[in-house]
Scaffold this motif. Structure first.
Motif, short mmCIF file in Angstrom:
data_model
loop_
_atom_site.label_atom_id
_atom_site.label_comp_id
_atom_site.label_asym_id
_atom_site.label_seq_id
_atom_site.Cartn_x
_atom_site.Cartn_y
_atom_site.Cartn_z
N HIS A 1 0.95 -1.13 -0.11
CA HIS A 1 0.00 -0.14 -0.09
C HIS A 1 0.96 1.28 0.12
CE1 HIS A 1 -2.75 2.98 1.71
NE2 HIS A 1 -3.82 2.30 0.55
N VAL A 2 1.94 1.25 0.81
CA VAL A 2 2.86 2.09 0.87
C VAL A 2 3.43 2.51 -0.58
CG1 VAL A 2 5.08 3.25 1.82
CG2 VAL A 2 3.21 2.20 3.26
N ARG A 3 3.87 1.41 -1.22
CA ARG A 3 4.55 1.56 -2.57
C ARG A 3 3.51 2.15 -3.63
NH1 ARG A 3 6.93 -3.66 -4.19
NH2 ARG A 3 6.30 -4.55 -2.42
N ILE A 4 2.34 1.61 -3.45
CA ILE A 4 1.33 2.12 -4.49
C ILE A 4 0.94 3.72 -4.22
CG2 ILE A 4 -1.10 1.98 -4.88
CD1 ILE A 4 -1.24 -0.86 -4.48
N ASN A 5 0.90 4.04 -2.84
CA ASN A 5 0.80 5.61 -2.90
C ASN A 5 1.95 6.39 -3.34
OD1 ASN A 5 -1.63 5.46 -1.24
ND2 ASN A 5 -0.67 5.47 0.79
N GLN A 6 3.33 5.78 -3.06
CA GLN A 6 4.20 6.53 -3.71
C GLN A 6 4.41 6.60 -5.37
OE1 GLN A 6 7.57 4.19 -1.78
NE2 GLN A 6 7.59 5.46 -0.01
N ALA A 7 4.29 5.43 -6.07
CA ALA A 7 3.98 5.43 -7.36
C ALA A 7 2.75 6.33 -7.99
CB ALA A 7 3.73 4.06 -7.66
N VAL A 8 1.82 6.57 -7.32
CA VAL A 8 0.60 7.12 -7.52
C VAL A 8 1.12 8.79 -7.48
CG1 VAL A 8 -1.73 8.15 -7.09
CG2 VAL A 8 -1.15 5.72 -7.27
N GLN A 9 1.50 8.98 -6.21
CA GLN A 9 2.05 10.49 -5.87
C GLN A 9 3.22 10.85 -7.20
OE1 GLN A 9 3.62 11.20 -2.15
NE2 GLN A 9 4.08 13.36 -2.60
N LYS A 10 4.10 10.12 -7.45
CA LYS A 10 5.02 10.41 -8.20
C LYS A 10 4.55 10.54 -9.61
CE LYS A 10 9.40 8.78 -10.35
NZ LYS A 10 10.38 7.56 -10.47
N GLU A 11 3.42 9.90 -9.95
CA GLU A 11 3.17 9.67 -11.24
C GLU A 11 2.17 10.92 -11.51
OE1 GLU A 11 3.44 8.88 -15.15
OE2 GLU A 11 4.40 7.54 -13.64
N LEU A 12 1.26 11.20 -10.54
CA LEU A 12 0.29 12.52 -10.50
C LEU A 12 0.87 13.60 -10.69
CD1 LEU A 12 -2.63 11.35 -8.14
CD2 LEU A 12 -2.84 11.72 -10.46
N VAL B 1 -0.54 11.58 -1.06
CA VAL B 1 -1.48 10.83 -1.76
C VAL B 1 -2.18 9.89 -0.85
CG1 VAL B 1 -2.12 9.26 -3.76
CG2 VAL B 1 -0.75 11.26 -4.06
N ASP B 2 -3.45 9.66 -0.81
CA ASP B 2 -3.87 8.59 0.19
C ASP B 2 -4.84 7.64 -0.87
OD1 ASP B 2 -4.74 6.93 2.42
OD2 ASP B 2 -5.98 8.17 3.09
N VAL B 3 -4.40 6.55 -1.37
CA VAL B 3 -5.22 5.58 -2.01
C VAL B 3 -6.15 4.69 -1.04
CG1 VAL B 3 -5.16 3.97 -3.95
CG2 VAL B 3 -3.61 5.74 -3.97
N ALA B 4 -7.41 4.47 -1.34
CA ALA B 4 -8.03 3.62 -0.51
C ALA B 4 -7.44 2.11 -0.72
CB ALA B 4 -9.48 3.68 -0.95
N THR B 5 -7.76 1.16 0.18
CA THR B 5 -7.11 -0.11 0.21
C THR B 5 -7.97 -0.76 -0.99
OG1 THR B 5 -8.83 -0.73 1.74
CG2 THR B 5 -6.39 -0.06 2.57
N ASP B 6 -9.14 -0.52 -1.55
CA ASP B 6 -9.71 -1.21 -2.53
C ASP B 6 -9.41 -0.35 -3.84
OD1 ASP B 6 -11.01 1.05 -2.20
OD2 ASP B 6 -13.24 0.12 -2.14
N LEU B 7 -8.64 0.56 -3.98
CA LEU B 7 -8.01 1.35 -5.05
C LEU B 7 -9.16 1.75 -5.65
CD1 LEU B 7 -5.71 -1.29 -6.47
CD2 LEU B 7 -5.18 0.56 -5.19
N LYS B 8 -10.16 2.11 -5.03
CA LYS B 8 -11.50 2.68 -5.67
C LYS B 8 -11.28 4.28 -5.79
CE LYS B 8 -13.86 -1.12 -6.52
NZ LYS B 8 -14.19 -1.24 -7.76
#
Length: 127
Positions: free
Chosen positions: A8-19, A41-48
Motif C-alpha cells: 500500500h505504501v509503494r502504491i501511494n508513492q507510485a501514484v504520487q510520483k506519477e500524478l 496521496v492517500d489511495v484507498a485499500t480497495d483502489l477505488k
C-alpha cells in the motif's frame, strides 16, 4: 491489503510520483499554477478512491483556479494515470488543497522573529 502494508505504501508513492509528472507535464490548462506540487496521496485499500493533496505557491485566487482546473481535468488525469500505472483499478481522484508548506514557512518566520528579538534583548541587557 492493509492500510500500512508495504504494498500500500509503494502504491501511494507510485501514484504520487506519477500524478506529479502528469500535472506538471501533461495538463495544459493555463489555470494550473506553475508551482503546483502533489504533497501526499492517500489511495484507498480497495483502489477505488484516492485523495490527492496539492500545494500551490501563490495567492488565494491562484489556488482556487488551480483546484478548479484540476477538478475539471480529473478524467484526463485519471486516464493518463491508468495508462502509466498498471493497477487493478484506477482510483477516482479527489483533489484537496494542502496548506502545510505555507504553515511551515510562516512558523519558521515567526521563530526567526522571536530569536532575533531575543538576541536584541540580550544585547541591550549586556550593555
Amino acid at each position: 491489503m492493509r492500510k500500512n502494508s508495504i504494498k500500500h505504501v509503494r502504491i501511494n508513492q507510485a501514484v504520487q510520483k506519477e500524478l506529479g509528472n502528469i500535472i506538471r507535464n501533461e495538463v495544459k490548462d493555463p489555470r494550473v499554477g506553475i508551482l503546483t506540487s502533489v504533497t501526499a496521496v492517500d489511495v484507498a485499500t480497495d483502489l477505488k478512491t484516492c485523495k490527492v493533496y496539492i500545494s500551490v505557491l501563490g495567492d488565494t485566487a491562484a489556488k482556487l483556479d488551480t483546484k478548479t482546473a484540476l477538478d475539471n481535468a480529473e478524467g484526463f488525469i485519471r486516464r493518463a494515470l491508468a495508462s502509466n500505472l498498471n493497477l487493478r483499478n484506477t482510483p477516482k481522484l479527489t483533489f484537496i488543497m494542502d496548506d502545510s508548506i505555507e504553515y511551515g514557512v510562516n512558523m519558521s518566520e515567526m521563530i526567526d522573529k522571536v530569536i532575533s528579538h531575543d538576541e536584541e534583548s540580550n544585547d541591550k541587557s549586556a550593555e
